[in-house]
Motif scaffolding. Structure first.
Motif, PDB file in Angstrom:
ATOM      1  N   ARG A 129       0.811  -1.212   0.000  1.00 25.41           N
ATOM      2  CA  ARG A 129       0.000   0.000   0.000  1.00 25.41           C
ATOM      3  C   ARG A 129       0.850   1.270   0.000  1.00 25.41           C
ATOM      4  NH1 ARG A 129      -4.524  -0.916   4.479  1.00 25.41           N
ATOM      5  NH2 ARG A 129      -4.917   1.283   3.972  1.00 25.41           N
ATOM      6  N   HIS A 130       2.160   1.109   0.167  1.00 31.34           N
ATOM      7  CA  HIS A 130       3.061   2.258   0.110  1.00 31.34           C
ATOM      8  C   HIS A 130       3.705   2.417  -1.270  1.00 31.34           C
ATOM      9  CE1 HIS A 130       2.930   2.994   4.480  1.00 31.34           C
ATOM     10  NE2 HIS A 130       2.874   1.688   4.588  1.00 31.34           N
ATOM     11  N   ALA A 131       3.449   1.481  -2.171  1.00 25.84           N
ATOM     12  CA  ALA A 131       4.039   1.559  -3.505  1.00 25.84           C
ATOM     13  C   ALA A 131       3.480   2.766  -4.252  1.00 25.84           C
ATOM     14  CB  ALA A 131       3.735   0.284  -4.281  1.00 25.84           C
ATOM     15  N   PRO A 132       4.335   3.618  -4.849  1.00 27.03           N
ATOM     16  CA  PRO A 132       3.836   4.806  -5.552  1.00 27.03           C
ATOM     17  C   PRO A 132       2.812   4.487  -6.641  1.00 27.03           C
ATOM     18  CG  PRO A 132       6.194   5.000  -5.184  1.00 27.03           C
ATOM     19  CD  PRO A 132       5.811   3.615  -4.751  1.00 27.03           C
ATOM     20  N   ALA A 133       3.005   3.401  -7.382  1.00 25.65           N
ATOM     21  CA  ALA A 133       2.047   3.054  -8.437  1.00 25.65           C
ATOM     22  C   ALA A 133       0.680   2.741  -7.848  1.00 25.65           C
ATOM     23  CB  ALA A 133       2.558   1.854  -9.242  1.00 25.65           C
ATOM     24  N   PHE A 134       0.668   2.074  -6.710  1.00 21.07           N
ATOM     25  CA  PHE A 134      -0.606   1.774  -6.058  1.00 21.07           C
ATOM     26  C   PHE A 134      -1.286   3.065  -5.610  1.00 21.07           C
ATOM     27  CE2 PHE A 134      -2.931   1.104  -2.054  1.00 21.07           C
ATOM     28  CZ  PHE A 134      -3.958   0.296  -2.521  1.00 21.07           C
ATOM     29  N   GLU A 135      -0.545   3.970  -5.029  1.00 24.88           N
ATOM     30  CA  GLU A 135      -1.150   5.215  -4.555  1.00 24.88           C
ATOM     31  C   GLU A 135      -1.653   6.062  -5.719  1.00 24.88           C
ATOM     32  OE1 GLU A 135       1.828   6.831  -1.845  1.00 24.88           O
ATOM     33  OE2 GLU A 135       0.773   5.812  -0.206  1.00 24.88           O
TER      34      GLU A 135
END
Length: 357
Positions: A129-135
């Motif tokens: 949930r901290h991955a930039p793509a996910f955000e």
């Protein structure tokens, strides 16, 4: 200059060695590893050799009494996550708990009570949930929430050894004291009985898979599209190694599918289908560092074709972002993204799924 947070690691197994220790060393301007704990003398000695200066303990309580430790990573067996984290908070330590946060709703409530009583910072280790793509995907989906027609959460992966053995030198030991192994088994069985009514296969294997691999997927699903209204269906096959479910979101359904086979690949993604946009996030194995999540957005470009744009912002590892945010929560008082209250919702969904299988 950032304040240095002294970290103690309780549980020095595969995840700590491959993922957390390299991340903390990369973030040496924010963290220092000052203490290690593991019940295996071989593991403790081997990991201690690559973390010079760290105090070595074979007992978690002793590490938590170490005044040099400001915060702890709880990475011991799942059944000990809650009691270890509660003791850490009571002894004035901030806590990052590896997933799953705990095994039962009772434990989740005890963790929340300890957090409220002590005021310590607690973050749950949902690094995806901290991955930039996910955000980025979360921001896009927020703008099309009322247009979603369907969603999918998918994780079919090969054995972790397929990724670990060729790329990492993990210290392993077969010298854990028998009483520790017995206590781990007894505590785990008791909590399985509390959570799902049995410690026997295949239901126990199903629940353990949900707590393990699926906690990442369901946690990310909740942030991306919210909490489902109910579980329409859940089932398993292959003695619990493959699980499917359907989540009711009112105006659309999300399909969930997970399993572990013998093919050396990592196929994990979330996909949201809106009326004129498909948003997909793909994850690769975390056991090879700096493989970023990838965001793909597909849209119409004419009445007869589509355009897909796929990429990622950075090569930075999601564990690095996770630990940076833990540091900010401790030093700046910023709210943790993945909290006790948030992680409790995963257990609620798992409970509903287990009632259906």
């Amino acid at each position: 200059m950032s304040k240095i947070i002294n970290v103690g690691i309780i549980g020095c197994g595969e995840a700590s060695q491959i993922l957390h220790i390299p991340t903390l060393r990369e973030l040496s301007d924010r963290f220092a590893i000052t203490a290690l704990c593991d019940p295996s003398p071989t593991v403790l000695k081997g990991v201690g050799a690559v973390v010079p200066g760290a105090s070595l303990y074979d007992d978690g309580s002793s590490l938590l009494d170490d005044p040099s430790v400001d915060a702890v990573l709880v990475a011991n067996p799942n059944t000990f996550h809650a009691p270890t984290a509660i003791e850490a908070m009571q002894k004035g330590k901030h806590v990052l708990i590896e997933k799953p946060m705990c095994m039962t709703l009772t434990e989740a409530d005890a963790l929340a009570a300890a957090e409220a009583e002590t005021g310590m910072t607690v973050q749950i280790g949902y690094m995806r949930r901290h991955a930039p793509a996910f955000e980025d995907a979360v921001k896009i989906v927020a703008g099309i929430r009322d247009q979603i027609n369907f969603a999918r959460v998918h994780a079919i992966i090969g054995p972790n050894s397929s990724f670990v053995e060729p790329t990492s030198n993990v210290v392993r030991g077969d010298d854990i004291p028998q009483w520790v192994l017995d206590k781990t088994r007894e505590d785990t069985d008791a909590k399985l009985v509390e959570a799902i009514g049995t410690s026997e296969r295949p239901r126990a294997l199903v629940y353990n898979l949900l707590l393990g691999l699926s906690s990442h997927d369901v946690s990310a699903m909740r942030e991306l599209i919210g909490m489902p209204k109910r579980v329409l269906h859940a089932g398993f096959r292959r003695e619990g190694m493959f699980i499917t479910a359907a989540f009711d979101y009112g105006d659309f359904i999300c399909h969930f599918e997970t399993g572990i086979d013998a093919i050396a690949r990592f196929n994990a993604h979330l996909e949201v289908y809106a009326q004129d946009k498909i948003v997909r996030i793909d994850y690769d194995t975390p056991y090879i560092r700096h493989q970023p999540a990838r965001l793909t957005v597909t849209t119409p470009n004419t009445a007869f074709g589509v355009t897909s744009c796929s990429g990622h912002q950075t090569r930075g590892d999601a564990f690095v972002v996770e630990w940076k945010r833990f540091h900010d929560a401790i030093t700046l008082g910023l709210p943790a993204k993945t909290t006790i209250a948030d992680a409790r919702q995963d257990l609620e969904i798992f409970q509903q799924m287990m009632q259906e299988v």
